[in-house]
Design an enzyme around this catalytic site. Structure first.
Site, PDB file in Angstrom:
ATOM      1  N   HIS A 362      -0.468  40.827  -4.289  1.00 39.39           N
ATOM      2  CA  HIS A 362      -1.031  39.661  -3.605  1.00 39.39           C
ATOM      3  C   HIS A 362      -2.479  39.373  -3.930  1.00 39.39           C
ATOM      4  CE1 HIS A 362       2.007  38.266  -0.697  1.00 39.39           C
ATOM      5  NE2 HIS A 362       2.479  39.490  -0.794  1.00 39.39           N
ATOM      6  N   LYS A 553      -8.260  28.546   7.073  1.00 38.99           N
ATOM      7  CA  LYS A 553      -7.826  29.747   6.356  1.00 38.99           C
ATOM      8  C   LYS A 553      -8.755  30.865   6.770  1.00 38.99           C
ATOM      9  CE  LYS A 553      -8.340  27.387   2.491  1.00 38.99           C
ATOM     10  NZ  LYS A 553      -7.091  27.691   1.821  1.00 38.99           N
ATOM     11  N   ARG A 554      -8.433  32.106   6.441  1.00 41.44           N
ATOM     12  CA  ARG A 554      -9.358  33.193   6.750  1.00 41.44           C
ATOM     13  C   ARG A 554     -10.727  32.904   6.136  1.00 41.44           C
ATOM     14  NH1 ARG A 554      -7.531  37.925   9.601  1.00 41.44           N
ATOM     15  NH2 ARG A 554      -9.560  38.790   9.051  1.00 41.44           N
ATOM     16  N   LYS A 559     -13.089  32.138  -0.802  1.00 36.24           N
ATOM     17  CA  LYS A 559     -12.463  30.869  -0.411  1.00 36.24           C
ATOM     18  C   LYS A 559     -13.504  29.734  -0.318  1.00 36.24           C
ATOM     19  CE  LYS A 559      -8.580  32.984   2.154  1.00 36.24           C
ATOM     20  NZ  LYS A 559      -7.324  32.284   1.808  1.00 36.24           N
ATOM     21  N   THR A 663      -0.780  29.469   0.783  1.00 34.40           N
ATOM     22  CA  THR A 663       0.406  28.806   1.317  1.00 34.40           C
ATOM     23  C   THR A 663      -0.020  27.659   2.224  1.00 34.40           C
ATOM     24  OG1 THR A 663       0.476  30.506   3.035  1.00 34.40           O
ATOM     25  CG2 THR A 663       2.035  30.736   1.201  1.00 34.40           C
ATOM     26  N   LYS A 667       1.706  23.830   2.944  1.00 34.01           N
ATOM     27  CA  LYS A 667       1.979  23.222   4.249  1.00 34.01           C
ATOM     28  C   LYS A 667       1.353  21.829   4.314  1.00 34.01           C
ATOM     29  CE  LYS A 667       1.428  27.820   6.241  1.00 34.01           C
ATOM     30  NZ  LYS A 667       0.411  28.670   6.909  1.00 34.01           N
TER      31      LYS A 667
HETATM   32  C1  LIG Z   1      -0.538  29.418   6.313  1.00 33.89           C
HETATM   33  C2  LIG Z   1      -1.487  30.238   7.120  1.00 33.89           C
HETATM   34  C3  LIG Z   1      -2.471  31.003   6.485  1.00 33.89           C
HETATM   35  C4  LIG Z   1      -2.656  31.000   4.984  1.00 33.89           C
HETATM   36  O1  LIG Z   1      -3.580  30.004   4.647  1.00 33.89           O
HETATM   37  P1  LIG Z   1      -4.234  29.919   3.168  1.00 33.89           P
HETATM   38  O2  LIG Z   1      -4.925  28.608   3.174  1.00 33.89           O
HETATM   39  O3  LIG Z   1      -3.101  29.962   2.207  1.00 33.89           O
HETATM   40  O4  LIG Z   1      -5.156  31.063   3.049  1.00 33.89           O
HETATM   41  C5  LIG Z   1      -3.327  31.744   7.257  1.00 33.89           C
HETATM   42  N1  LIG Z   1      -3.245  31.746   8.601  1.00 33.89           N
HETATM   43  C6  LIG Z   1      -2.322  31.013   9.257  1.00 33.89           C
HETATM   44  C7  LIG Z   1      -2.296  31.035  10.742  1.00 33.89           C
HETATM   45  C8  LIG Z   1      -1.407  30.240   8.541  1.00 33.89           C
HETATM   46  O5  LIG Z   1      -0.476  29.535   9.209  1.00 33.89           O
END
Ligand SMILES: *Cc1c(COP(=O)(O)O)cnc(C)c1O
Length: 818
Positions: A362, A553-554, A559, A663, A667
């Site tokens: 990952h 995102k985190r 990032k 991911t 979305k």
């Molecule tokens: C989808 C999701 C992530 C992943 O987000 P990235 O932008 O791909 O880092 C992290 N936290 C939550 C709660 C999510 O639903």
């Protein structure tokens, strides 16, 4: 909104109401007339779980008796989100539920909102595991998810008066756990410590020092309209009440008792790190704990009642997917089980083990590849360390026989010797399994070319790609019912929920002005909904006549939330000093959502800065109606489900070559948001599919980044070259966002100016430039909406159903069970 095409179970609304009523009386102890919304939630959850368990027994029976190989998805995290609405949808009970609770005097959405969200993961990796178990069940694949039931999940994030992150424990089990069923009868013993002694016939015998009881907590995973209900088995640690006499050591009485008493600590907390491993003893205990229990569970399940099962058939029964390196200790564990518990010789055990495991990597960040001190493994799992050393010796021999150079062999060692000897878990996983996959095309390529290059030269056929995906049930159908209805209407069918490639059928509708108008109205209504939600929950007053621009995102330096906040500051400064014409400003609401690891100082400081920019900007009458910044705290799945459908522009702006896949980007695309992003992770594939003209690309690419590192990167050059950037940093340094204090953000500003490892400064100008293009496009709503529709239409590939199909054909070589 009645969706006549949704699958429906035969259970009627009236039957469901009766079951809920009975549960209220018999289990919750209240008469329906006195029931609170929490009672109705608890009763419904139990009724739905009971209903699903019938199908789950059937699925299990077919799995054990059938000839289809099962999948065991091993993951330290499962970020499953709320269960009720998803279970109702997948089981075909949504309408009956709405009818039943209405009859009882409640609103369906209030009952659903009562459920606490289990936070059993950090972010993307844990959410991926949850999407995968959903897709496995939806496709009809016999599968188990195996993981850990943490008593405390990811911390609840709050902000203090200074805008700093405060971490609060997450008491998610305080109201009970109707979805998880503790199956004490199927608990497993997991042992630690002690020593290894010689047994008969040269056998090695592990004499552990203490043991804990791993008790499964079973969550049912109903497939969408598939009839299959799989199990997500999360292990919780309990102590054995009785003394562990076999390992009781009189001379170390306290030592023998204390770990026993502390057994439950093993599953007490989720490690809140994301992207970087934490080399902690307890974490290794967690890893071994759930993996050992899961392997024994699989053997018990597939060879029921057999005292001496023929485990040569094990790889025909189940294969294990290792979600990152956290479960990799399973490789030496299966070796140990086969040899020490079932008397197999090394070669037979190795053959089975290699066939059984596969590894998903990952990361690309070398510092995030898990490495354990050999000494620690030796203390906690002495027999496993021996086995790891033997695997390493055999591997080195194999490399030597292939004529590989000594220095290359040294680089590739799974375990190194000496007092500081280490075990490299990614290497162990690569050697000890059949396949290694990255999580997006670019990532898998970089794994082969850079991160695991030596290994891909030796085992070229081991490496493959499976691009991540997300479940369209939760992230479109449930999160965005308006869009779902519009899609179903546009396509004339809801087949897309089974086969997301069907979304391609929307392409012609991107040129249909009435469809475009309705699509725009859906987004508009979703923005209103989010404003209402954010007003109730966060007390924000959001102007919906603005572009909704989200980065959720985190929080991590790679990032690059810093890039976004610097751009916001630059825009703010430009409005203030009149360098942009007020009439030319495109009004924006900028949303951030992000948790920072509690020990990650730079990330936490970035959170503080964003909060203080929000405070200053949102209180400045000079920019009112033009620019606002919102940072809803505690980013979790619930927030994602609310904000993503309302977002028009999403930010995927990591430094090229650092985000394995992402991911969140998927979305957003599936919910009709346009992306501003770098060529990184799955952004590359999203852009390829939606079309370059429907994606706002900017910034350096992987090769540019590599070249700049090689040439020597000096962020100051870029700061001097762009006065907007210079000014933005000056504002931060001058105390504009810290009540005049010049020290608050010194660590951040000094990093930007002197180090800036992720090259935020170098990408700033390109990022500002692309905003012009974004704004020009947004000013033409039909054009923007057309692009948004095409994003949805071409993103069907990013369904986790497609990912699972790729795993089935490329890695697991198994199939659904009809
Ligand atoms: C989808 C999701 C992530 C992943 O987000 P990235 O932008 O791909 O880092 C992290 N936290 C939550 C709660 C999510 O639903």
């Amino acid at each position: 909104m009645v969706d006549i095409t949704a699958p429906q179970a035969s259970l009627s609304a009236d039957d469901l109401r009766k079951r809920i009523t009975t549960n209220l009386q018999e289990k919750q102890g209240v008469e329906p007339e006195e029931a609170t919304v929490a009672d109705v939630y608890a009763a419904t959850a139990e009724v739905v779980r009971d209903y699903l368990s019938v199908s789950s027994l059937d699925a299990k029976k077919r799995m054990v008796k059938g000839h289809v190989k099962a999948v065991g998805y091993l993951s330290a995290e499962f970020l499953i989100g709320r269960q009720l609405s998803n279970a109702l949808l997948n089981a075909g009970l949504t309408q009956q539920f709405e009818g039943a609770v209405a009859e009882l005097g409640f609103k369906a959405k209030d009952v659903i909102a009562t459920e606490p969200e289990p936070g059993l993961g950090n972010g993307g990796l844990g959410r991926l595991a949850a999407c995968y178990v959903d897709s496995l069940a939806s496709l009809g694949v016999p599968a188990f998810g195996y993981g850990i039931q943490y008593r405390y999940g990811i911390f609840r994030q709050e902000f203090d008066d200074e805008g700093k992150q405060v971490e609060k424990p997450d008491y998610w089990l305080s109201e009970g756990n109707p979805w998880g069923h503790e199956d004490v009868v199927r608990s497993q013993r997991v042992s630690f410590g002690g020593s290894v002694v010689d047994g008969d016939d040269g056998a090695r015998v592990w004499k552990p020092a203490w043991s804990v009881r791993a008790v499964p907590v079973d969550y049912l995973v109903p497939g969408y309209d598939s009839g299959r209900v799989n199990t997500l088995r999360l292990w919780t640690a309990k102590s054995y009440d009785e003394f562990d006499l076999a390992t009781f050591n009189r001379s170390d009485y306290m030592g023998a008792v204390i770990p026993q008493v502390n057994a439950e600590n093993i599953t007490k907390v989720l490690y809140p790190e994301d992207s970087t491993p934490q080399g902690k003893r307890l974490r290794l205990e967690q890893q071994y704990f759930f993996v050992s229990a899961s392997i024994h569970d699989a053997i018990r399940t597939f060879y029921p009642g057999e005292k001496n099962p023929d485990l040569t058939t094990f790889p025909d029964k189940i294969c294990f997917q290792l979600n990152d390196t956290h479960p990799v200790i399973g490789i030496p564990e299966l070796m140990r089980v086969l040899m020490d518990e079932h008397g197999m010789d090394w070669d037979a055990a190795w053959n089975i083990t290699r066939k059984t495991f596969n590894y998903t990597c990952h990361t690309l960040l070398p510092e995030a590849l898990e490495v354990w001190p050999a000494k620690l493994i030796g203390e906690l799992l002495p027999r496993h360390l021996e086995i790891i050393r033997s695997i390493n010796a055999q591997f080195v021999q194999e490399l030597e026989s292939k004529g590989i150079d000594d220095d290359v062999i040294d680089r590739m060692r799974i375990a190194t010797d000496g007092p500081d000897g280490q075990v490299r878990m990614a290497y162990l996983a690569t050697v000890g399994g059949s396949y290694v996959n990255g999580v997006a095309a670019l990532h898998s390529q970089l794994l082969k070319d850079v991160t695991l290059k030596d290994f891909s030269s030796v085992y070229p056929n081991k490496f493959t790609n499976v691009t991540n995906g997300v479940t369209p049930r939760r992230f479109i159908k449930l999160a965005n019912p308006r869009l779902s209805d519009l899609i179903t209407e546009g396509l004339g069918t809801d087949k897309w929920l089974h086969d997301l490639d069907e979304l391609e059928g929307l392409v012609p509708l991107a040129d249909d002005s009435s469809f475009v108008e309705r699509f725009r109205k859906v987004k508009e209504a979703n923005k209103q909904d989010f404003a209402k939600y954010a007003s109730d929950k966060f007390d924000f007053s959001i102007n919906t006549n603005t572009m909704f621009d989200s980065m959720i995102k985190r929080l991590h330096e790679y990032k690059r939330q810093s890039l976004k906040i610097l751009a916001v500051i630059a825009e703010y400064a430009a409005i203030k000093d009149g360098s942009v014409n007020v009439d030319e400003i495109l009004p924006r609401s900028v949303f951030f959502g992000a948790k920072a690891a509690p020990g990650y100082a730079m990330a936490k400081l970035t959170i503080q800065l964003i909060n203080n920019v929000a405070r200053v900007v949102n209180n400045d009458p000079a920019v009112k109606g033009k620019l606002a910044v919102y940072f809803p705290w505690n980013y979790n799945i619930d927030l994602a489900e609310h904000l993503i459908p309302a977002t028009e522009l999403d930010e995927q702006i990591s430094q090229a070559g650092k985000e394995a896949s992402g991911t969140g980007n998927m979305k957003f695309a599936l919910n009709g948001s346009l992306t501003v992003g770098t060529l990184d992770g799955a952004n590359v594939e999203i852009r390829e599919r939606v079309g370059a003209e429907n994606f706002f690309l900017f910034g350096m690419q992987v090769e540019d980044v590599e070249k700049l590192y090689a040439d020597g990167y000096d962020p100051m050059e870029y700061v001097h070259a762009d006065p907007r950037l210079h000014h933005a940093i000056d504002l931060v340094a001058s105390g504009a966002f810290s009540h005049g204090d010049r020290d608050t953000y010194a660590a951040l500003t000094s990093d930007w100016l002197t180090h800036d490892y992720f090259m935020t400064m170098a990408d700033f100008t390109a990022y500002m430039d692309i905003q012009k293009e974004i704004e020009a496009t947004y000013r033409n709503p039909d054009e923007w909406t057309r692009k948004a529709i095409l994003n949805v239409a071409h993103s069907g590939f990013f369904s986790s159903d497609r990912s699972i199909e790729d795993y089935l054909t490329r890695i697991w070589h198994t199939e659904p069970q009809r």
